[in-house]
Motif scaffolding. Structure first.
Motif, PDB file in Angstrom:
ATOM      1  N   PHE A 161       5.634   3.716   5.721  1.00 52.05           N
ATOM      2  CA  PHE A 161       4.615   4.121   6.688  1.00 52.05           C
ATOM      3  C   PHE A 161       5.332   4.581   7.948  1.00 52.05           C
ATOM      4  O   PHE A 161       6.138   3.852   8.529  1.00 52.05           O
ATOM      5  CB  PHE A 161       3.641   2.994   7.025  1.00 52.05           C
ATOM      6  CG  PHE A 161       2.372   3.497   7.663  1.00 52.05           C
ATOM      7  CD1 PHE A 161       1.248   3.729   6.892  1.00 52.05           C
ATOM      8  CD2 PHE A 161       2.324   3.793   9.023  1.00 52.05           C
ATOM      9  CE1 PHE A 161       0.081   4.236   7.467  1.00 52.05           C
ATOM     10  CE2 PHE A 161       1.174   4.294   9.604  1.00 52.05           C
ATOM     11  CZ  PHE A 161       0.047   4.517   8.824  1.00 52.05           C
ATOM     12  N   ASP A 208       0.834  -1.204   0.000  1.00 56.27           N
ATOM     13  CA  ASP A 208       0.000   0.000   0.000  1.00 56.27           C
ATOM     14  C   ASP A 208       0.870   1.255   0.000  1.00 56.27           C
ATOM     15  O   ASP A 208       0.525   2.271  -0.622  1.00 56.27           O
ATOM     16  CB  ASP A 208      -0.917   0.009   1.227  1.00 56.27           C
ATOM     17  CG  ASP A 208      -1.901  -1.143   1.231  1.00 56.27           C
ATOM     18  OD1 ASP A 208      -2.419  -1.480   0.157  1.00 56.27           O
ATOM     19  OD2 ASP A 208      -2.145  -1.717   2.320  1.00 56.27           O
ATOM     20  N   TYR A 209       1.970   1.204   0.738  1.00 56.16           N
ATOM     21  CA  TYR A 209       2.872   2.350   0.861  1.00 56.16           C
ATOM     22  C   TYR A 209       4.317   1.886   0.711  1.00 56.16           C
ATOM     23  O   TYR A 209       4.666   0.758   1.088  1.00 56.16           O
ATOM     24  CB  TYR A 209       2.735   3.032   2.227  1.00 56.16           C
ATOM     25  CG  TYR A 209       1.407   3.697   2.492  1.00 56.16           C
ATOM     26  CD1 TYR A 209       1.084   4.919   1.902  1.00 56.16           C
ATOM     27  CD2 TYR A 209       0.479   3.122   3.360  1.00 56.16           C
ATOM     28  CE1 TYR A 209      -0.124   5.544   2.157  1.00 56.16           C
ATOM     29  CE2 TYR A 209      -0.740   3.742   3.633  1.00 56.16           C
ATOM     30  CZ  TYR A 209      -1.036   4.951   3.015  1.00 56.16           C
ATOM     31  OH  TYR A 209      -2.227   5.566   3.276  1.00 56.16           O
ATOM     32  N   GLU A 218      -0.088  10.895   3.020  1.00 53.93           N
ATOM     33  CA  GLU A 218      -1.440  10.597   3.479  1.00 53.93           C
ATOM     34  C   GLU A 218      -1.428  10.484   5.000  1.00 53.93           C
ATOM     35  O   GLU A 218      -0.737   9.627   5.557  1.00 53.93           O
ATOM     36  CB  GLU A 218      -1.956   9.302   2.850  1.00 53.93           C
ATOM     37  CG  GLU A 218      -2.159   9.403   1.351  1.00 53.93           C
ATOM     38  CD  GLU A 218      -2.779   8.149   0.763  1.00 53.93           C
ATOM     39  OE1 GLU A 218      -3.251   7.288   1.549  1.00 53.93           O
ATOM     40  OE2 GLU A 218      -2.786   8.022  -0.470  1.00 53.93           O
ATOM     41  N   ALA A 253       3.353  -1.995   4.073  1.00 53.94           N
ATOM     42  CA  ALA A 253       4.385  -1.007   3.742  1.00 53.94           C
ATOM     43  C   ALA A 253       5.711  -1.708   3.509  1.00 53.94           C
ATOM     44  O   ALA A 253       6.074  -2.641   4.231  1.00 53.94           O
ATOM     45  CB  ALA A 253       4.525   0.018   4.861  1.00 53.94           C
ATOM     46  N   ARG A 303       5.447   6.642  -2.003  1.00 57.40           N
ATOM     47  CA  ARG A 303       4.085   6.645  -1.456  1.00 57.40           C
ATOM     48  C   ARG A 303       4.211   6.524   0.059  1.00 57.40           C
ATOM     49  O   ARG A 303       4.708   5.511   0.574  1.00 57.40           O
ATOM     50  CB  ARG A 303       3.292   5.467  -2.013  1.00 57.40           C
ATOM     51  CG  ARG A 303       3.044   5.502  -3.522  1.00 57.40           C
ATOM     52  CD  ARG A 303       2.526   4.157  -4.009  1.00 57.40           C
ATOM     53  NE  ARG A 303       3.508   3.101  -3.735  1.00 57.40           N
ATOM     54  CZ  ARG A 303       3.203   1.792  -3.698  1.00 57.40           C
ATOM     55  NH1 ARG A 303       1.959   1.399  -3.914  1.00 57.40           N
ATOM     56  NH2 ARG A 303       4.147   0.904  -3.463  1.00 57.40           N
ATOM     57  N   VAL A 304       3.760   7.547   0.762  1.00 59.36           N
ATOM     58  CA  VAL A 304       4.013   7.637   2.210  1.00 59.36           C
ATOM     59  C   VAL A 304       2.718   7.818   2.976  1.00 59.36           C
ATOM     60  O   VAL A 304       1.880   8.660   2.624  1.00 59.36           O
ATOM     61  CB  VAL A 304       4.976   8.808   2.526  1.00 59.36           C
ATOM     62  CG1 VAL A 304       5.238   8.882   4.028  1.00 59.36           C
ATOM     63  CG2 VAL A 304       6.284   8.654   1.760  1.00 59.36           C
ATOM     64  N   GLY A 305       2.570   7.035   4.028  1.00 55.72           N
ATOM     65  CA  GLY A 305       1.496   7.222   4.978  1.00 55.72           C
ATOM     66  C   GLY A 305       2.076   7.542   6.342  1.00 55.72           C
ATOM     67  O   GLY A 305       3.200   7.123   6.656  1.00 55.72           O
TER      68      GLY A 305
END
Length: 452
Positions: free
Chosen positions: A8, A4-5, A109, A133, A29-31
């Motif tokens: 994270f 997903d990331y 996010e 992640a 892509r970072v959460g």
């Protein structure tokens, strides 16, 4: 495996936010999950509000000194804690908004929830959501530690002191580190009758011994009733205040008790050990020089690792993590030479080795200057500035700079550049003094006070 990331981050403090933002700006892509407020200890209930309180408390001394310079300040001045608190809270809210805005602009996010580690590549949120992640960064910071003693529940910590409804008339501060000394001076400057108790022989363990003693006496001269070699045994509620029993047999009445007795990493209940991450003393996350834990996909920075618990260090560690993991440029943070400031009154600034550390390793020359700064003379204040250079006798390299006096935190930042570059005493001597300033003493100390 599709994640997903790419990253994270657990924790929205200085280190986590810096890492998240830099990674996202680089295309990852970072959460990020933060369970309380974005900004962490430093912005919300640490460095920033504390420094605002330092500024507020310093005006009492400025008003006293003003009379010596011809100002008629009258007798009607008083400190309005509720008015200050409202402005302080507004500023903290503004800064939190900036943190969120910058993360959003970078494409991070944000999740306003508590996150725990489910396995080496998965986090679970208190909202019930779960994300995978490629990398997990733990940047959860720390929390104040309260000693276990009868009545400890009546005491506040450095978290709660910012939220007081009213300023107490009397306060007891327990501890002798950064936080204890700073808040003892803050409360004293705001007009509170302060007693400070520390079980050690002298405040600020780990700092230069001579500077510790000088600051302790300066704090006492300004009104802090400081007792070293003394701890407290219990706290009892008594009317609208409290009674406190000390180890030296005395019993004191007070309106508030502040424990500033250390901090612990916020790692309990995060699922780290279950995921295979090794924890050390007091729950500190064990990491290597790249901030990598015993689980290759999990990293940690900041106070959760209990290396050097300072905001700029956490920021540097977060940036180094991104360089290492996302930019292919292995970067380790050098923790050996870090400038520090204690915002007591007067301030203490320091970088490098103490005299004690240096002379245990090699012969040194010690240069000392102690003097009344110009502003204290007309003010009638006897407080003296104290400066020290610790110099290696063999190659003349400046090993340490230590300052107690007004603006010491600002001065040590500049001195830190020279020390980090490896400047010698002769480099200091070649620098033309700026006159009249306190700082010129750093470049005009010609003969060593002693050699050891």
């Amino acid at each position: 495996m599709d994640f997903d990331y790419d990253l994270f981050v657990i924790g929205g403090g200085s280190g986590g936010v810096r890492a998240a933002r830099l990674a996202a700006e680089g295309g990852a892509r970072v959460g990020l999950a933060e369970e309380y407020r974005m900004g962490g200890t430093c912005v919300i209930r640490g460095c920033v509000p504390k420094k605002l309180m330092v500024f507020a408390s310093s005006f009492s001394v400025a008003l006293e000194d003003a009379a010596g310079f011809g100002w008629d300040t009258g007798s009607g001045c008083r400190f309005d804690w509720p008015a200050f608190k409202a402005k302080k809270d507004a500023e903290i809210a503004r800064l939190e908004g900036i943190y969120r805005q910058n993360l959003g602009k970078a494409g991070v996010e944000m999740h306003d929830a508590r996150a725990t580690v489910a396995d080496p590549h998965r986090v679970t949120l208190s909202s019930g959501e779960s994300f995978s992640a490629r990398h997990i960064l733990v940047a959860v910071g720390g929390h104040p530690f309260k000693p276990e003693l009868p009545g400890a529940e009546h005491a506040m910590t450095s978290n709660e002191i910012f939220e007081m409804d009213d300023l107490p008339r009397r306060a007891i501060v327990v501890g002798g580190g950064y936080i204890a000394c700073e808040f003892a001076c803050i409360l004293n400057g705001m007009g509170v009758a302060v007693q400070q108790f520390y079980r050690g022989a002298q405040i600020l363990r780990g700092f230069d011994d001579e500077m510790r003693g000088h600051l302790a006496e300066a704090m006492r001269a300004r009104g802090v009733d400081l007792h070293v070699g003394t701890d407290i045994e219990w706290i009892e509620k008594e009317g609208d205040g409290f009674r406190v029993k000390c180890t030296d047999g005395r019993e004191c009445e007070t309106d508030a008790v502040l424990f500033a007795t250390g901090r612990r990493p916020n790692t309990a209940g995060l699922g780290l050990e279950e995921a295979g991450v090794s924890l050390g003393r007091n729950g500190a996350i064990e990491v290597d020089k790249w901030s990598q834990t015993s689980v290759p996909s999990i990293y940690a920075v900041g106070d959760a690792t209990d290396r050097v618990n300072l905001t700029p260090v956490a920021i540097r560690e977060g940036a180094a993590f991104v360089e290492t993991v996302f930019n292919g440029n292995p970067t380790a943070v050098d923790h050996s030479l870090i400038a520090k400031a204690v915002f007591a009154q007067p301030e203490l600034g320091t970088i490098g080795q103490t005299e004690e550390e240096a002379r245990d390793q090699q012969p040194v020359d010690v240069y000392v200057a102690a003097f009344r700064p110009m502003q204290n003379i007309l003010a009638g204040r006897n407080e003296r500035v104290f400066m020290k250079l610790v110099v290696a006798a063999a190659d003349r390299k400046v090993l340490g700079v230590h300052i107690v006096g007004p603006g010491a935190g600002e001065l040590i930042q500049m001195a830190g550049i020279a020390v980090t570059m490896g400047a010698t005493k002769e480099d200091f001597d070649r620098t033309v003094a700026v006159h009249p300033t306190m700082a010129e003493e750093l470049v005009t100390m010609k003969a060593p006070t002693r050699s050891a």
